[in-house]
Every structure is written in structure tokens, then in C-alpha cells.
Design an enzyme around this catalytic site. Structure first.
Site, PDB file in Angstrom:
ATOM      1  N   CYS A 180       0.835  -1.203   0.000  1.00  0.00           N
ATOM      2  CA  CYS A 180       0.000   0.000   0.000  1.00  0.00           C
ATOM      3  C   CYS A 180       0.879   1.266   0.000  1.00  0.00           C
ATOM      4  CB  CYS A 180      -0.992  -0.068   1.148  1.00  0.00           C
ATOM      5  SG  CYS A 180      -2.434   0.947   0.832  1.00  0.00           S
ATOM      6  N   HIS A 201      -3.284  -5.337   1.622  1.00  0.00           N
ATOM      7  CA  HIS A 201      -2.643  -5.548   2.935  1.00  0.00           C
ATOM      8  C   HIS A 201      -2.524  -7.034   3.249  1.00  0.00           C
ATOM      9  CE1 HIS A 201      -2.445  -1.464   4.781  1.00  0.00           C
ATOM     10  NE2 HIS A 201      -3.270  -1.212   3.782  1.00  0.00           N
ATOM     11  N   GLU A 246      -0.818  -8.519   5.325  1.00  0.00           N
ATOM     12  CA  GLU A 246      -0.595  -8.789   6.759  1.00  0.00           C
ATOM     13  C   GLU A 246      -1.907  -8.837   7.537  1.00  0.00           C
ATOM     14  OE1 GLU A 246      -0.487  -5.960   5.327  1.00  0.00           O
ATOM     15  OE2 GLU A 246      -0.927  -4.303   6.680  1.00  0.00           O
TER      16      GLU A 246
HETATM   17  N1  GLN Z   1      -3.831   6.142   0.907  1.00  0.00           N
HETATM   18  C1  GLN Z   1      -2.595   5.936   1.637  1.00  0.00           C
HETATM   19  C2  GLN Z   1      -1.456   6.746   1.033  1.00  0.00           C
HETATM   20  O1  GLN Z   1      -1.616   7.412   0.087  1.00  0.00           O
HETATM   21  C3  GLN Z   1      -2.216   4.488   1.627  1.00  0.00           C
HETATM   22  C4  GLN Z   1      -3.198   3.707   2.448  1.00  0.00           C
HETATM   23  C5  GLN Z   1      -2.619   2.473   3.051  1.00  0.00           C
HETATM   24  O2  GLN Z   1      -1.402   2.300   3.171  1.00  0.00           O
HETATM   25  N2  GLN Z   1      -3.490   1.634   3.522  1.00  0.00           N
HETATM   26  O3  GLN Z   1      -0.387   6.698   1.558  1.00  0.00           O
END
Ligand code: GLN
Length: 203
Positions: free
Chosen positions: A84, A176, A178
Site C-alpha cells: 500500500c 494488505h 498482513e
Molecule cells: N492512501 C494511503 C497513502 O496514500 C495508503 C493507504 C494504506 O497504506 N493503507 O499513503
């Protein structure tokens, strides 16, 4: 040269979802530790950059000089998985943003890309590299890769959007891994680390 037996995975612990990664790695029988300094980044065999808020993590990385160290280790071939926020930070380009990034994966990433109204969702992904059954992925304000270079493999898509990408030793994961009980994405990453460590100890 002393032959290393234990693999150590670092989880970047500046902000975000650190503990669930450490727990999952320990469950898979590897040493996992939170890392926060350039010196600690030097002592690991693989790195996970977890989810969080990419502008915050980027600023903190620069403040502690960790960004430069991660780039050096990535170029040595050390495997890195960015989940992410981590995927965003690994990219060369972040669409319409000048925020700090590591610039390692040849791709353009769109942040919060599945629409603001959909904060989080789950979806089944088919990922050849980890096989059957389909992988149930948890997405939270997730990005995707809008464009990828020729040297980047797209390992999974959701509704046609690239959500798991690999460029050599680097993995970018929009979801994610994890936060589920399914350890297969971490196992796939660990295999990259084991192969890299084996190559190193053979010379
Ligand atoms: N939207 C977040 C960002 O731009 C990322 C979200 C996440 O890591 N769950 O950093």
C-alpha cells in the site's frame, strides 16, 4: 567468511501497520524486527515497507536518511516488499504528486485510486505465482499501478487494475497481506529473500 544461517527481515517502523507484518513473519519461522535507522537497514536481508500514509512516511524517511540507504540496498539486490503506502513509495512516479518517493519501480502509481467512497473492500485475486485457491485481498484506501515499464511484471489485477507488481527484487502490493490469515504473499516474498541470501553466500 562466516556463513549466515538466520534470515532477518526488517519492517520499516516509522508509521503504519508494522506489528501485523512482524507477527506473520514470525509465524512463518523467520526473524523479523522493526527498523528505523540507516544502520538497521544495513543489517537485514529483506525489507517490508508497510501501509500507512505515504507523505508522512516519505518525510520521515528523508529526515532520518533512510531513503538513501534503502535505495543503496535495493540496488545491491536486497528484496523489498512495499504494501500500500510502501508500493507508492517504491514507485518512480506518483500521479499528480511531488511527494518523496524512492523511485525504484518503473511505474506510475495512482493513490486512493479506487474512489474515496470506497475506503476499504475485499476482493479475490488470482495470482499464478501463489496458485490456487484465489487470494482474498484486503484493500484500504488503496493505490494501483496506472502504468508499468517493460521490466515490470503484473502478478495480479483487480478489475483490470495492476495491484501486485514485481520488478526483479522489488514487490509492490496495493493491498494488505498482513491483515489476513493467508500467508502466501509473505511466503512468496520470503522465497525471494532466501534465493538472494543463497546467491550471496555461494560467492
Ligand atoms: N492512501 C494511503 C497513502 O496514500 C495508503 C493507504 C494504506 O497504506 N493503507 O499513503
Amino acid at each position: 567468511m562466516i556463513k549466515k544461517t538466520n534470515i532477518i527481515i526488517g519492517v520499516l517502523a516509522l508509521q503504519g501497520a508494522v506489528e501485523p507484518h512482524i507477527k506473520m513473519l514470525k509465524q512463518l519461522g523467520v526473524d523479523a524486527t522493526a527498523v528505523r535507522s540507516p544502520e538497521e537497514i544495513d543489517q537485514i536481508d529483506g525489507l517490508i515497507i508497510p501501509g500507512g500514509e505515504s507523505t508522512t512516511v516519505g518525510k520521515l524517511m528523508a529526515r532520518y536518511g533512510i531513503d538513501k540507504k534503502i535505495i543503496i540496498r535495493a540496488k545491491e539486490g536486497m528484496p523489498i516488499m512495499g504494501t500500500c503506502t510502501g508500493m507508492i513509495l517504491l514507485a518512480k512516479e506518483i500521479v499528480e504528486s511531488a511527494q518523496l518517493r524512492l523511485g525504484l519501480i518503473d511505474c506510475a502509481i495512482l493513490r486512493n485510486a479506487f474512489g474515496r467512497q470506497v475506503d476499504s473492500f475485499e476482493a479475490d485475486l488470482s495470482i499464478d505465482q501463489i496458485g490456487e485457491p484465489a487470494y482474498r485481498a484486503v484493500f484500504i484506501r488503496a493505490p494501483y499501478a496506472l502504468k508499468t515499464g517493460d521490466n515490470v511484471n503484473v502478478l495480479a489485477r483487480h478489475n483490470g487494475r495492476a495491484v501486485l507488481i514485481r520488478q526483479g527484487n522489488l514487490l509492490g502490493c496495493a493491498f494488505h497481506p498482513e491483515l489476513t490469515d493467508d500467508t502466501r504473499v509473505h511466503e512468496y516474498f520470503l522465497q525471494l529473500v532466501k534465493d538472494w541470501v543463497k546467491e550471496g553466500s555461494a560467492c
